[in-house]
Design an enzyme around this catalytic site. Structure first.
Site, PDB file in Angstrom:
ATOM      1  N   LYS A 293      44.775  -9.374  64.293  1.00  0.00           N
ATOM      2  CA  LYS A 293      44.610  -8.875  65.674  1.00  0.00           C
ATOM      3  C   LYS A 293      45.975  -8.469  66.244  1.00  0.00           C
ATOM      4  O   LYS A 293      46.127  -7.364  66.795  1.00  0.00           O
ATOM      5  CB  LYS A 293      43.983  -9.971  66.550  1.00  0.00           C
ATOM      6  CG  LYS A 293      43.974  -9.633  68.040  1.00  0.00           C
ATOM      7  CD  LYS A 293      43.713 -10.840  68.929  1.00  0.00           C
ATOM      8  CE  LYS A 293      44.072 -10.511  70.365  1.00  0.00           C
ATOM      9  NZ  LYS A 293      44.049 -11.653  71.271  1.00  0.00           N
TER      10      LYS A 293
ATOM     11  N   LYS B  75      55.784 -10.018  72.499  1.00  0.00           N
ATOM     12  CA  LYS B  75      54.856 -10.734  71.608  1.00  0.00           C
ATOM     13  C   LYS B  75      54.513  -9.884  70.375  1.00  0.00           C
ATOM     14  O   LYS B  75      54.555 -10.378  69.247  1.00  0.00           O
ATOM     15  CB  LYS B  75      53.592 -11.096  72.398  1.00  0.00           C
ATOM     16  CG  LYS B  75      52.454 -11.665  71.598  1.00  0.00           C
ATOM     17  CD  LYS B  75      52.583 -13.135  71.367  1.00  0.00           C
ATOM     18  CE  LYS B  75      51.436 -13.639  70.492  1.00  0.00           C
ATOM     19  NZ  LYS B  75      51.601 -15.019  70.103  1.00  0.00           N
TER      20      LYS B  75
HETATM   21  P1  NAD Z   1      39.225 -19.005  72.263  1.00  0.00           P
HETATM   22  O1  NAD Z   1      38.187 -18.056  71.791  1.00  0.00           O
HETATM   23  O2  NAD Z   1      39.247 -20.400  71.727  1.00  0.00           O
HETATM   24  O3  NAD Z   1      39.163 -19.123  73.881  1.00  0.00           O
HETATM   25  C1  NAD Z   1      38.843 -18.076  74.737  1.00  0.00           C
HETATM   26  C2  NAD Z   1      37.894 -18.641  75.789  1.00  0.00           C
HETATM   27  O4  NAD Z   1      37.651 -17.642  76.777  1.00  0.00           O
HETATM   28  C3  NAD Z   1      36.534 -19.038  75.214  1.00  0.00           C
HETATM   29  O5  NAD Z   1      36.282 -20.403  75.515  1.00  0.00           O
HETATM   30  C4  NAD Z   1      35.560 -18.088  75.923  1.00  0.00           C
HETATM   31  O6  NAD Z   1      34.299 -18.689  76.199  1.00  0.00           O
HETATM   32  C5  NAD Z   1      36.302 -17.791  77.204  1.00  0.00           C
HETATM   33  N1  NAD Z   1      35.889 -16.569  77.878  1.00  0.00           N
HETATM   34  C6  NAD Z   1      35.740 -15.325  77.367  1.00  0.00           C
HETATM   35  N2  NAD Z   1      35.403 -14.452  78.338  1.00  0.00           N
HETATM   36  C7  NAD Z   1      35.348 -15.170  79.494  1.00  0.00           C
HETATM   37  C8  NAD Z   1      35.050 -14.848  80.842  1.00  0.00           C
HETATM   38  N3  NAD Z   1      34.749 -13.603  81.210  1.00  0.00           N
HETATM   39  N4  NAD Z   1      35.078 -15.837  81.762  1.00  0.00           N
HETATM   40  C9  NAD Z   1      35.379 -17.110  81.405  1.00  0.00           C
HETATM   41  N5  NAD Z   1      35.683 -17.477  80.137  1.00  0.00           N
HETATM   42  C10 NAD Z   1      35.650 -16.521  79.199  1.00  0.00           C
HETATM   43  O7  NAD Z   1      40.631 -18.289  71.997  1.00  0.00           O
HETATM   44  P2  NAD Z   1      42.086 -18.966  71.996  1.00  0.00           P
HETATM   45  O8  NAD Z   1      42.456 -19.366  70.613  1.00  0.00           O
HETATM   46  O9  NAD Z   1      42.164 -19.947  73.105  1.00  0.00           O
HETATM   47  O10 NAD Z   1      42.987 -17.679  72.323  1.00  0.00           O
HETATM   48  C11 NAD Z   1      43.101 -17.167  73.648  1.00  0.00           C
HETATM   49  C12 NAD Z   1      44.188 -16.112  73.649  1.00  0.00           C
HETATM   50  O11 NAD Z   1      45.431 -16.710  73.212  1.00  0.00           O
HETATM   51  C13 NAD Z   1      43.931 -14.944  72.696  1.00  0.00           C
HETATM   52  O12 NAD Z   1      44.355 -13.762  73.313  1.00  0.00           O
HETATM   53  C14 NAD Z   1      44.797 -15.283  71.472  1.00  0.00           C
HETATM   54  O13 NAD Z   1      45.208 -14.133  70.761  1.00  0.00           O
HETATM   55  C15 NAD Z   1      45.972 -15.967  72.133  1.00  0.00           C
HETATM   56  N6  NAD Z   1      46.719 -16.898  71.265  1.00  0.00           N
HETATM   57  C16 NAD Z   1      46.064 -17.770  70.457  1.00  0.00           C
HETATM   58  C17 NAD Z   1      46.797 -18.628  69.646  1.00  0.00           C
HETATM   59  C18 NAD Z   1      46.101 -19.626  68.731  1.00  0.00           C
HETATM   60  O14 NAD Z   1      46.772 -20.187  67.848  1.00  0.00           O
HETATM   61  N7  NAD Z   1      44.796 -19.887  68.923  1.00  0.00           N
HETATM   62  C19 NAD Z   1      48.197 -18.600  69.671  1.00  0.00           C
HETATM   63  C20 NAD Z   1      48.847 -17.726  70.549  1.00  0.00           C
HETATM   64  C21 NAD Z   1      48.089 -16.873  71.345  1.00  0.00           C
END
Ligand code: NAD
Length: 292
Positions: A243, A168
């Site tokens: 990030k 990644k």
């Molecule tokens: P987001 O912030 O929308 O979702 C993360 C969720 O995790 C939140 O709803 C938060 O409340 C929850 N959370 C945090 N700590 C927690 C805990 N201890 N217990 C339960 N829930 C908890 O983020 P996202 O966009 O969904 O991204 C998630 C991951 O995917 C990240 O690592 C990001 O880098 C990766 N990612 C995101 C994208 C994108 O386009 N958004 C693309 C590829 C990868």
């Protein structure tokens, strides 16, 4: 059909968990944010009262959390998922985190664990067309494959623990550098009196071709659905690219790799984000380059 625990129902995890429900799996989900949990319950999921409750009795436990510290705490912290999950469960972390933490959590989990970060963004998560890059033991990968296929289209087993995260960070470092140089080329073309379309028509069929050009073209026009056509609304936000570039530079420093273009890409995206571009699509970096 499997019993699955899913922790982290945000922008990515929410639609991924819904696709597991659509595939007929019994999914218990948990998120710290009540609205995310309610949306999941509305889609037919079982809302759990804690992460441990979501994991209890599940054959697969999946996390989709923001960053390495959340992942370490959720799996290895007091009352964490590693202890709460059933013996024989396959553990899967889909978050994008640093390679070192992925390896540390896999080693500490005491059960077969996969790091399985994704590419494809929220649109790919909704449409179940994500690409999964997977690290971890082959038997766990084989067991998890049908679960990953319910959320994605391309699934690649990259090697042992941490290999998914390694793939990644390498991929996204290439993407960032490709995007910057593509945007630079359009800015240069403008100064040389060359139209955007002319540069696109040549480069998209020549050796300058890249995904950044042909799928995410940083100027409006040549690729009608690229974020440039909607004033750089993401898409893939510049803050997330920053990030990922931080993770790739961290990995390069730890591994002793020389990545000067990756370092320069990080510096440019940091400038862009610090100037207020964090919520802008990462192709919006062309604005910074136009300013000079
Ligand atoms: P987001 O912030 O929308 O979702 C993360 C969720 O995790 C939140 O709803 C938060 O409340 C929850 N959370 C945090 N700590 C927690 C805990 N201890 N217990 C339960 N829930 C908890 O983020 P996202 O966009 O969904 O991204 C998630 C991951 O995917 C990240 O690592 C990001 O880098 C990766 N990612 C995101 C994208 C994108 O386009 N958004 C693309 C590829 C990868």
């Amino acid at each position: 059909m499997a019993r699955i625990g899913f922790v982290g129902l945000g922008n990515m995890g929410g639609p991924m968990a819904r696709n597991l429900l659509r595939a007929g799996h019994a999914v218990a989900g948990y998120d710290l944010v009540p609205a995310a949990l309610e949306a999941f319950a509305g889609a037919g999921g079982q809302a759990a009262g804690s992460a441990a409750e979501a994991a209890a009795g599940a054959a697969f436990v999946v996390t989709m959390l923001p960053a390495g510290r959340h992942v370490r705490e959720a799996w290895l912290g007091a009352g964490g998922l590693a202890a709460a999950s059933a013996p024989g469960a396959v553990l899967i972390d889909c978050s994008t985190i640093d390679v070192a933490t992925a390896r540390e959590v896999a080693a500490g989990a005491g059960k077969p664990m996969l790091d399985a970060p994704v590419s494809g963004g929220t649109m790919g998560a909704e449409a179940a067309t994500l690409t999964f890059m997977v690290g971890g033991p082959a038997p766990a990968y084989a067991a998890a494959l049908p679960i990953l296929q319910a959320m994605g289209r391309t699934i690649v087993h990259c090697g042992e623990a941490g290999a998914g995260q390694a793939a990644k960070v390498c991929n996204n470092m290439m993407l960032a550098a490709n995007m910057i140089v593509t945007a630079e080329a359009f800015v240069l073309a403008e100064k040389l009196g060359l139209t955007h379309q002319a540069l696109f028509d040549v480069a998209s069929k020549s050796s300058g071709q890249s995904w950044a050009l042909t799928s995410y073209c940083p100027v409006p026009g040549p690729v009608p659905n690229s974020p440039a056509n909607r004033d750089y609304r993401p898409g893939f936000a510049a803050a997330l690219m920053l990030k990922d570039l931080g993770l790739s530079q961290e990995a390069a420093a730890t591994a002793g790799a020389t990545t000067p273009l990756g370092a320069e890409a990080l510096a440019l995206y940091r400038r862009f984000v610090e100037a207020g571009g964090g919520d802008v699509d990462f192709s919006g970096i062309i604005r910074l380059l136009r300013e000079g």
